[in-house]
Design an enzyme around this catalytic site. Structure first.
Site, PDB file in Angstrom:
ATOM      1  N   ASP A   1      -8.283  -3.060  -7.198  1.00  0.00           N
ATOM      2  CA  ASP A   1      -7.727  -2.838  -5.867  1.00  0.00           C
ATOM      3  C   ASP A   1      -8.808  -2.266  -4.952  1.00  0.00           C
ATOM      4  OD1 ASP A   1      -6.437  -0.948  -3.797  1.00  0.00           O
ATOM      5  OD2 ASP A   1      -4.738  -2.167  -4.454  1.00  0.00           O
TER       6      ASP A   1
ATOM      7  N   HIS B   1      -6.358  -5.960  -1.627  1.00  0.00           N
ATOM      8  CA  HIS B   1      -5.381  -4.901  -1.393  1.00  0.00           C
ATOM      9  C   HIS B   1      -4.298  -5.460  -0.475  1.00  0.00           C
ATOM     10  CE1 HIS B   1      -3.861  -0.811  -1.148  1.00  0.00           C
ATOM     11  NE2 HIS B   1      -3.852  -0.875   0.172  1.00  0.00           N
TER      12      HIS B   1
ATOM     13  N   SER C   1       0.827  -1.202   0.000  1.00  0.00           N
ATOM     14  CA  SER C   1       0.000   0.000   0.000  1.00  0.00           C
ATOM     15  C   SER C   1       0.869   1.263   0.000  1.00  0.00           C
ATOM     16  CB  SER C   1      -0.969  -0.028   1.190  1.00  0.00           C
ATOM     17  OG  SER C   1      -1.958   0.963   1.062  1.00  0.00           O
TER      18      SER C   1
END
Length: 391
Positions: free
Chosen positions: A270, A336, A174
């Site tokens: 995502d 994610h 991330s």
């Protein structure tokens, strides 16, 4: 009955042992105390920190430096909200975290990197380690020093043996995945010239797309992050020499110029990007997308069409990234971060592309056994996905 019961007991015990093994390894925290004198501190002024599990055997001179994710703060108000949490202060961080997935020390679950020196760098600056503002407001006492934190952590690891690295990877998830992108060539430059260095970004390829209301929400947000943290001077000059610094927070504007080999792991749908770039709260005031964002199977036909359009924008943003030395694993999951979790990194039921798990794809690419540049077919074709379901 006795024999059947004993066999059943053995099966249950075996399953329990597998579960416990895949749960991960507990690793203690290390504070970089000498970083404070250099001004390399978290938002609240506390020292940066990381978790370090030493390598062993053939991996003793191989290093994996993985940067934690956790979003960004784009103004004083949002940074103050983080300041006294684990996202802004090492004082609030857990002293022990569990290593699994790419950080696992078990060969069965992390075949290529299990015996490397594995480090998880905790995230406490709010700008993917790019900020560098000297002045500290006496009222807020906020420190925007992410770039100094990055340098201090790497310097500390060099003194602990990374200066002798034969192999090294910078990775992250991330906001940490964005860190590994933005600092890829910088990381390469800080290591010995003869070290084999590559970069891995998991769920860090955030795209510059308009939201469902037609507004450039994420572009405005990133511009505010860069302005608040004084990030411009630590973003790749190959980008900032051509466009506004805020646009250089987007990987699509910097990835083509990265010289160090780069591997991208990302879901084309995502879940963070769908929830915060395509449909941020301000673009959905009536909550029409609420159930869809929680569970992709609850999306309407129209919502799925808009998500398919987002996928096409995502794939377009990858244009020119896949050089001969690069790699990518772009699946069609609603997910994610897939490298930190054992279930998505390497397990019998993990997601695959062309029959290959993420762990094998990354390992083959790093060790030059074979290249891997695969893009999945559109949702819902991939039945191996572990789609996020939020509650």
């Amino acid at each position: 009955m006795v024999i059947w019961g004993f066999d059943q007991f053995l099966r249950i015990l075996a399953c329990a042992l597998i579960f416990l093994t895949t749960e991960g390894l507990d690793v203690g925290i290390t504070f970089v105390e000498n970083a404070v004198a250099k001004g390399a501190v978290c938002l609240d002024g506390s020292p940066p920190a990381y978790h370090f599990d030493p390598g062993f055997g053939a991996g003793v001179n191989s290093w994996l430096v993985h940067f934690e994710g956790g979003g960004w703060c784009n103004n004083v108000t949002s940074c103050l909200a983080r300041k006294n949490t684990r996202r802004g202060s090492s004082k609030q961080m857990a002293n022990v975290v569990s290593f699994s997935g790419i950080l696992s020390n078990e060969q069965d679950f992390n075949p290529d990197f299990y015996n490397w020196n594995r480090i998880k760098v905790r995230y406490c600056d709010g700008a993917s380690y790019t900020g560098d503002v000297e002045a500290v407001d006496p009222d807020t006492k906020l420190h925007f020093r992410g770039a100094r934190v990055f340098a201090a952590v790497i310097e500390d690891l060099l003194t602990k043996g990374m200066k002798n690295a034969q192999n090294a990877i910078i990775s992250g998830c991330s906001a940490g995945g964005l860190t590994s992108l933005l600092h890829c060539d910088n990381f390469r430059a800080l290591l010995p010239a003869d070290t084999k260095v590559k970069c891995l970004a998991d769920a860090g390829y955030f795209i510059n797309a308009k939201d469902v209301s037609g507004e450039p929400h994420i572009q405005t947000f990133y511009n505010d992050v860069v302005t608040t943290h004084g990030s411009a001077k630590h973003l790749p000059s190959s980008c900032t020499s051509k466009m506004r610094p805020g646009l250089c927070f987007f990987p699509q504007n910097v990835a083509q110029q990265i010289e160090t080999p780069l591997f991208l792991v990302n879901a084309a749908y995502d879940s963070w990007q769908i929830k915060n770039i395509l449909v941020p709260g301000v673009a959905d005031p009536h909550g029409t997308w609420h159930n869809c964002k929680l569970n992709i199977t609850h999306c309407s036909a129209d919502q799925l069409n808009q998500m398919q359009d987002f996928r096409m924008q995502f794939l377009s943003a990858l244009t020119g990234v896949g050089s001969s030395s690069g790699g990518m694993f772009i699946n069609s999951c609603y997910a994610h971060c897939q490298t930190e979790l054992q279930e998505t990194w390497q397990r019998d039921d993990s997601p695959v592309l062309a029959g290959t798990t993420i762990a094998k794809a990354v390992g083959d690419w790093y060790y030059d056994r074979s290249s891997f540049q695969k893009i999945d077919c559109p949702y819902p074709c991939d039945k191996t996905c572990h789609n996020n379901i939020f509650v």
